[in-house]
Design a protein around this motif. Structure first.
Motif, short mmCIF file in Angstrom:
data_model
loop_
_atom_site.label_atom_id
_atom_site.label_comp_id
_atom_site.label_asym_id
_atom_site.label_seq_id
_atom_site.Cartn_x
_atom_site.Cartn_y
_atom_site.Cartn_z
N ILE A 1 -12.35 6.37 13.73
CA ILE A 1 -11.43 6.33 12.61
C ILE A 1 -10.66 5.02 12.70
O ILE A 1 -10.00 4.75 13.69
CB ILE A 1 -10.45 7.52 12.63
CG1 ILE A 1 -11.22 8.82 12.50
CG2 ILE A 1 -9.42 7.37 11.52
CD1 ILE A 1 -10.36 10.05 12.65
N LYS A 2 -10.76 4.20 11.66
CA LYS A 2 -10.04 2.93 11.63
C LYS A 2 -8.62 3.20 11.16
O LYS A 2 -8.40 3.74 10.09
CB LYS A 2 -10.73 1.94 10.71
CG LYS A 2 -10.02 0.63 10.66
CD LYS A 2 -10.85 -0.42 9.96
CE LYS A 2 -10.02 -1.64 9.73
NZ LYS A 2 -10.11 -2.63 10.73
N MET A 3 -7.67 2.79 11.99
CA MET A 3 -6.26 2.97 11.65
C MET A 3 -5.72 1.66 11.10
O MET A 3 -6.03 0.58 11.59
CB MET A 3 -5.46 3.38 12.89
CG MET A 3 -5.91 4.70 13.50
SD MET A 3 -5.70 6.09 12.39
CE MET A 3 -3.97 6.33 12.51
N VAL A 4 -4.88 1.77 10.07
CA VAL A 4 -4.25 0.62 9.45
C VAL A 4 -2.74 0.84 9.53
O VAL A 4 -2.24 1.88 9.13
CB VAL A 4 -4.68 0.47 7.97
CG1 VAL A 4 -3.98 -0.69 7.30
CG2 VAL A 4 -6.18 0.32 7.88
N CYS A 5 -2.04 -0.17 10.06
CA CYS A 5 -0.58 -0.08 10.20
C CYS A 5 0.08 -1.00 9.18
O CYS A 5 -0.37 -2.12 8.95
CB CYS A 5 -0.15 -0.47 11.60
SG CYS A 5 -0.79 0.64 12.86
N ARG A 6 1.15 -0.51 8.56
CA ARG A 6 1.89 -1.28 7.57
C ARG A 6 3.38 -1.15 7.85
O ARG A 6 3.84 -0.12 8.34
CB ARG A 6 1.61 -0.78 6.16
CG ARG A 6 0.19 -0.95 5.72
CD ARG A 6 -0.01 -0.45 4.32
NE ARG A 6 -1.42 -0.54 3.94
CZ ARG A 6 -1.93 0.01 2.87
NH1 ARG A 6 -1.17 0.70 2.05
NH2 ARG A 6 -3.22 -0.10 2.61
N GLN A 7 4.12 -2.18 7.49
CA GLN A 7 5.58 -2.15 7.58
C GLN A 7 6.11 -1.70 6.23
O GLN A 7 5.81 -2.30 5.20
CB GLN A 7 6.12 -3.55 7.90
CG GLN A 7 5.71 -4.08 9.24
CD GLN A 7 6.42 -3.41 10.40
OE1 GLN A 7 7.47 -2.77 10.22
NE2 GLN A 7 5.85 -3.52 11.58
N GLU A 8 6.89 -0.62 6.23
CA GLU A 8 7.46 -0.09 4.99
C GLU A 8 8.96 -0.02 5.12
O GLU A 8 9.48 0.46 6.13
CB GLU A 8 6.92 1.31 4.72
CG GLU A 8 5.43 1.38 4.48
CD GLU A 8 4.97 2.80 4.19
OE1 GLU A 8 5.56 3.74 4.74
OE2 GLU A 8 4.03 2.95 3.40
N ALA A 9 9.66 -0.52 4.11
CA ALA A 9 11.11 -0.42 4.06
C ALA A 9 11.48 0.62 3.01
O ALA A 9 11.26 0.40 1.82
CB ALA A 9 11.72 -1.77 3.71
N PRO A 10 12.00 1.77 3.44
CA PRO A 10 12.39 2.79 2.46
C PRO A 10 13.49 2.27 1.53
O PRO A 10 14.24 1.37 1.88
CB PRO A 10 12.93 3.94 3.33
CG PRO A 10 12.40 3.67 4.70
CD PRO A 10 12.22 2.20 4.80
N THR A 11 13.57 2.84 0.35
CA THR A 11 14.58 2.43 -0.63
C THR A 11 15.97 2.62 -0.05
O THR A 11 16.28 3.66 0.53
CB THR A 11 14.44 3.27 -1.91
OG1 THR A 11 13.10 3.14 -2.39
CG2 THR A 11 15.41 2.82 -2.98
N GLY A 12 16.80 1.58 -0.19
CA GLY A 12 18.17 1.66 0.28
C GLY A 12 18.38 1.11 1.67
O GLY A 12 19.49 1.17 2.20
#
Length: 93
Positions: free
Chosen positions: A42-53
């Motif tokens: 299973i290829k895993m992809v990581c992303r940086q997410e900034a929640p609203t606020g």
């Protein structure tokens, strides 16, 4: 008492230098272990997410299938919200 234990450990280690040299070298660990029959990688992809606020980003790692499913669910939620707002404008509410 502790000093005596340390001295005895040091002296016992001096008798066997080859054994301590073998213990000091790390064991080779395979990066990709072999798969059993019927298993898939299973290829895993990581992303940086900034929640609203917030400006603080949070790292989220999911499989490609999970990212696609999440995107489709988000698009469907946006469609539902657009439909609700369109109907509320027509009825005047």
């Amino acid at each position: 008492m502790i000093l005596a234990l340390l001295m005895s450990a040091a002296l016992s280690g001096a008798d066997q230098p080859a054994a301590s040299a073998e213990a000091a070298t790390p064991q080779a660990i395979p990066v990709a272990a072999p798969l059993n029959k019927g298993e898939q990688r299973i290829k895993m992809v990581c992303r940086q997410e900034a929640p609203t606020g917030t400006r603080l980003a949070k790292r989220t790692c999911l499989s490609l299938e999970d990212w696609k499913r999440r995107s489709e669910e988000d698009q469907e939620a946006m469609r539902q919200m657009a439909m609700k707002s369109a109907f509320s404008d027509v009825r005047g509410r």
